[in-house]
Design a protein around this motif. Structure first.
Motif, PDB file in Angstrom:
ATOM      1  N   LEU A  57      -7.393  -0.071  -8.849  1.00  0.00           N
ATOM      2  CA  LEU A  57      -7.023   0.859  -7.782  1.00  0.00           C
ATOM      3  C   LEU A  57      -6.732   2.233  -8.365  1.00  0.00           C
ATOM      4  O   LEU A  57      -6.346   2.369  -9.528  1.00  0.00           O
ATOM      5  CB  LEU A  57      -5.775   0.357  -7.042  1.00  0.00           C
ATOM      6  CG  LEU A  57      -5.904  -0.896  -6.184  1.00  0.00           C
ATOM      7  CD1 LEU A  57      -4.541  -1.291  -5.627  1.00  0.00           C
ATOM      8  CD2 LEU A  57      -6.904  -0.693  -5.058  1.00  0.00           C
ATOM      9  N   HIS A  58      -6.910   3.255  -7.542  1.00  0.00           N
ATOM     10  CA  HIS A  58      -6.563   4.624  -7.926  1.00  0.00           C
ATOM     11  C   HIS A  58      -5.066   4.664  -8.228  1.00  0.00           C
ATOM     12  O   HIS A  58      -4.283   3.899  -7.668  1.00  0.00           O
ATOM     13  CB  HIS A  58      -6.908   5.575  -6.782  1.00  0.00           C
ATOM     14  CG  HIS A  58      -6.837   7.010  -7.150  1.00  0.00           C
ATOM     15  ND1 HIS A  58      -5.685   7.741  -7.030  1.00  0.00           N
ATOM     16  CD2 HIS A  58      -7.777   7.837  -7.651  1.00  0.00           C
ATOM     17  CE1 HIS A  58      -5.921   8.969  -7.436  1.00  0.00           C
ATOM     18  NE2 HIS A  58      -7.190   9.059  -7.814  1.00  0.00           N
ATOM     19  N   GLY A 114       0.832  -1.199   0.000  1.00  0.00           N
ATOM     20  CA  GLY A 114       0.000   0.000   0.000  1.00  0.00           C
ATOM     21  C   GLY A 114       0.863   1.243   0.000  1.00  0.00           C
ATOM     22  O   GLY A 114       2.055   1.189   0.322  1.00  0.00           O
ATOM     23  N   ASN A 115       0.274   2.403  -0.366  1.00  0.00           N
ATOM     24  CA  ASN A 115       1.041   3.643  -0.507  1.00  0.00           C
ATOM     25  C   ASN A 115       0.524   4.827   0.297  1.00  0.00           C
ATOM     26  O   ASN A 115       1.313   5.655   0.728  1.00  0.00           O
ATOM     27  CB  ASN A 115       1.071   4.091  -1.974  1.00  0.00           C
ATOM     28  CG  ASN A 115       1.956   3.245  -2.824  1.00  0.00           C
ATOM     29  OD1 ASN A 115       2.906   2.651  -2.354  1.00  0.00           O
ATOM     30  ND2 ASN A 115       1.640   3.178  -4.098  1.00  0.00           N
ATOM     31  N   CYS A 116      -0.790   4.970   0.414  1.00  0.00           N
ATOM     32  CA  CYS A 116      -1.335   6.245   0.867  1.00  0.00           C
ATOM     33  C   CYS A 116      -2.443   6.052   1.902  1.00  0.00           C
ATOM     34  O   CYS A 116      -2.768   4.933   2.280  1.00  0.00           O
ATOM     35  CB  CYS A 116      -1.861   7.028  -0.337  1.00  0.00           C
ATOM     36  SG  CYS A 116      -3.231   6.195  -1.170  1.00  0.00           S
ATOM     37  N   HIS A 135      -4.968  -5.449  -2.546  1.00  0.00           N
ATOM     38  CA  HIS A 135      -3.677  -5.334  -1.866  1.00  0.00           C
ATOM     39  C   HIS A 135      -3.083  -6.706  -1.590  1.00  0.00           C
ATOM     40  O   HIS A 135      -3.734  -7.585  -1.028  1.00  0.00           O
ATOM     41  CB  HIS A 135      -3.835  -4.541  -0.564  1.00  0.00           C
ATOM     42  CG  HIS A 135      -4.242  -3.125  -0.818  1.00  0.00           C
ATOM     43  ND1 HIS A 135      -3.331  -2.135  -1.082  1.00  0.00           N
ATOM     44  CD2 HIS A 135      -5.465  -2.547  -0.890  1.00  0.00           C
ATOM     45  CE1 HIS A 135      -3.970  -0.996  -1.286  1.00  0.00           C
ATOM     46  NE2 HIS A 135      -5.274  -1.217  -1.178  1.00  0.00           N
ATOM     47  N   ARG A 188      -8.790   1.553   3.008  1.00  0.00           N
ATOM     48  CA  ARG A 188      -9.300   0.385   2.284  1.00  0.00           C
ATOM     49  C   ARG A 188      -8.863  -0.914   2.956  1.00  0.00           C
ATOM     50  O   ARG A 188      -9.658  -1.842   3.118  1.00  0.00           O
ATOM     51  CB  ARG A 188      -8.812   0.434   0.834  1.00  0.00           C
ATOM     52  CG  ARG A 188      -9.404  -0.621  -0.057  1.00  0.00           C
ATOM     53  CD  ARG A 188      -8.879  -0.564  -1.494  1.00  0.00           C
ATOM     54  NE  ARG A 188      -8.972   0.763  -2.087  1.00  0.00           N
ATOM     55  CZ  ARG A 188      -7.914   1.572  -2.278  1.00  0.00           C
ATOM     56  NH1 ARG A 188      -6.692   1.180  -1.949  1.00  0.00           N
ATOM     57  NH2 ARG A 188      -8.066   2.759  -2.816  1.00  0.00           N
ATOM     58  N   CYS A 219      -5.234   3.860   0.768  1.00  0.00           N
ATOM     59  CA  CYS A 219      -4.882   2.439   0.931  1.00  0.00           C
ATOM     60  C   CYS A 219      -5.123   2.012   2.373  1.00  0.00           C
ATOM     61  O   CYS A 219      -5.695   0.950   2.625  1.00  0.00           O
ATOM     62  CB  CYS A 219      -3.418   2.197   0.572  1.00  0.00           C
ATOM     63  SG  CYS A 219      -2.989   2.466  -1.140  1.00  0.00           S
ATOM     64  N   CYS A 277      -2.629   6.592  -7.354  1.00  0.00           N
ATOM     65  CA  CYS A 277      -1.708   6.781  -6.223  1.00  0.00           C
ATOM     66  C   CYS A 277      -1.630   5.543  -5.333  1.00  0.00           C
ATOM     67  O   CYS A 277      -0.718   5.417  -4.524  1.00  0.00           O
ATOM     68  CB  CYS A 277      -2.096   8.011  -5.405  1.00  0.00           C
ATOM     69  SG  CYS A 277      -3.581   7.800  -4.400  1.00  0.00           S
ATOM     70  N   CYS A 278      -2.570   4.641  -5.502  1.00  0.00           N
ATOM     71  CA  CYS A 278      -2.618   3.428  -4.663  1.00  0.00           C
ATOM     72  C   CYS A 278      -1.856   2.255  -5.268  1.00  0.00           C
ATOM     73  O   CYS A 278      -1.705   1.220  -4.619  1.00  0.00           O
ATOM     74  CB  CYS A 278      -4.060   3.021  -4.420  1.00  0.00           C
ATOM     75  SG  CYS A 278      -5.016   4.218  -3.496  1.00  0.00           S
ATOM     76  N   LYS A 279      -1.391   2.407  -6.490  1.00  0.00           N
ATOM     77  CA  LYS A 279      -0.695   1.289  -7.153  1.00  0.00           C
ATOM     78  C   LYS A 279       0.732   1.199  -6.624  1.00  0.00           C
ATOM     79  O   LYS A 279       1.627   1.911  -7.046  1.00  0.00           O
ATOM     80  CB  LYS A 279      -0.735   1.464  -8.661  1.00  0.00           C
ATOM     81  CG  LYS A 279      -2.134   1.289  -9.196  1.00  0.00           C
ATOM     82  CD  LYS A 279      -2.184   1.309 -10.682  1.00  0.00           C
ATOM     83  CE  LYS A 279      -3.617   1.095 -11.121  1.00  0.00           C
ATOM     84  NZ  LYS A 279      -3.762   1.254 -12.562  1.00  0.00           N
ATOM     85  N   TYR A 280       0.910   0.296  -5.693  1.00  0.00           N
ATOM     86  CA  TYR A 280       2.189   0.040  -5.037  1.00  0.00           C
ATOM     87  C   TYR A 280       3.037  -0.867  -5.909  1.00  0.00           C
ATOM     88  O   TYR A 280       2.552  -1.468  -6.875  1.00  0.00           O
ATOM     89  CB  TYR A 280       1.947  -0.607  -3.667  1.00  0.00           C
ATOM     90  CG  TYR A 280       1.060  -1.831  -3.764  1.00  0.00           C
ATOM     91  CD1 TYR A 280       1.601  -3.093  -3.933  1.00  0.00           C
ATOM     92  CD2 TYR A 280      -0.330  -1.714  -3.733  1.00  0.00           C
ATOM     93  CE1 TYR A 280       0.799  -4.207  -4.062  1.00  0.00           C
ATOM     94  CE2 TYR A 280      -1.148  -2.816  -3.865  1.00  0.00           C
ATOM     95  CZ  TYR A 280      -0.567  -4.051  -4.029  1.00  0.00           C
ATOM     96  OH  TYR A 280      -1.367  -5.163  -4.168  1.00  0.00           O
TER      97      TYR A 280
END
Length: 113
Positions: free
Chosen positions: A104-105, A35-37, A89, A43, A40, A107-110
């Protein structure tokens, strides 16, 4: 003969009760989750809480670790990992499908392993 039979029955009962897994009502786990943000985090925690038996779920963005307290009589750690993977995730055991991950959005793509 009766004593031998009684002894064998007692031994069987003793061994069968010890063989059962002791389920902890407050089992603590830490699992790695991609996860990144903050989105995330929300969620992942929501997915964890969707599993009956999860008492606490706190995702730490700094080390990508989900801290859990679960009632093992109601769920397993694998149940939680599956729920998290279903929202996109990856965990150590259960990976999200490519289709769910791609939804996923941005910014959420880890970075997937």
């Amino acid at each position: 003969m009766k004593n031998i039979l009684m002894g064998m029955m007692l031994l069987f009962v003793t061994l069968s009760t010890q063989a059962q897994d002791k389920k902890n009502k407050n089992a603590k786990f830490e699992i790695a989750v991609g996860g990144n943000c903050e989105m995330c985090k929300k969620r992942i925690e929501k997915a964890a809480f969707s599993v009956k038996g999860v008492k606490s779920a706190d995702y730490h963005l700094d080390d990508n670790t989900l801290h859990l307290i679960i009632n093992e009589k109601k769920c397993s750690i694998l149940d939680v990992k599956k729920a998290i993977a279903n929202v996109g995730h990856d965990t150590d055991e259960v990976k999200a499908t490519d289709e769910v991950y791609e939804n996923l959005h941005e910014c959420c793509k880890y970075e997937r392993k």
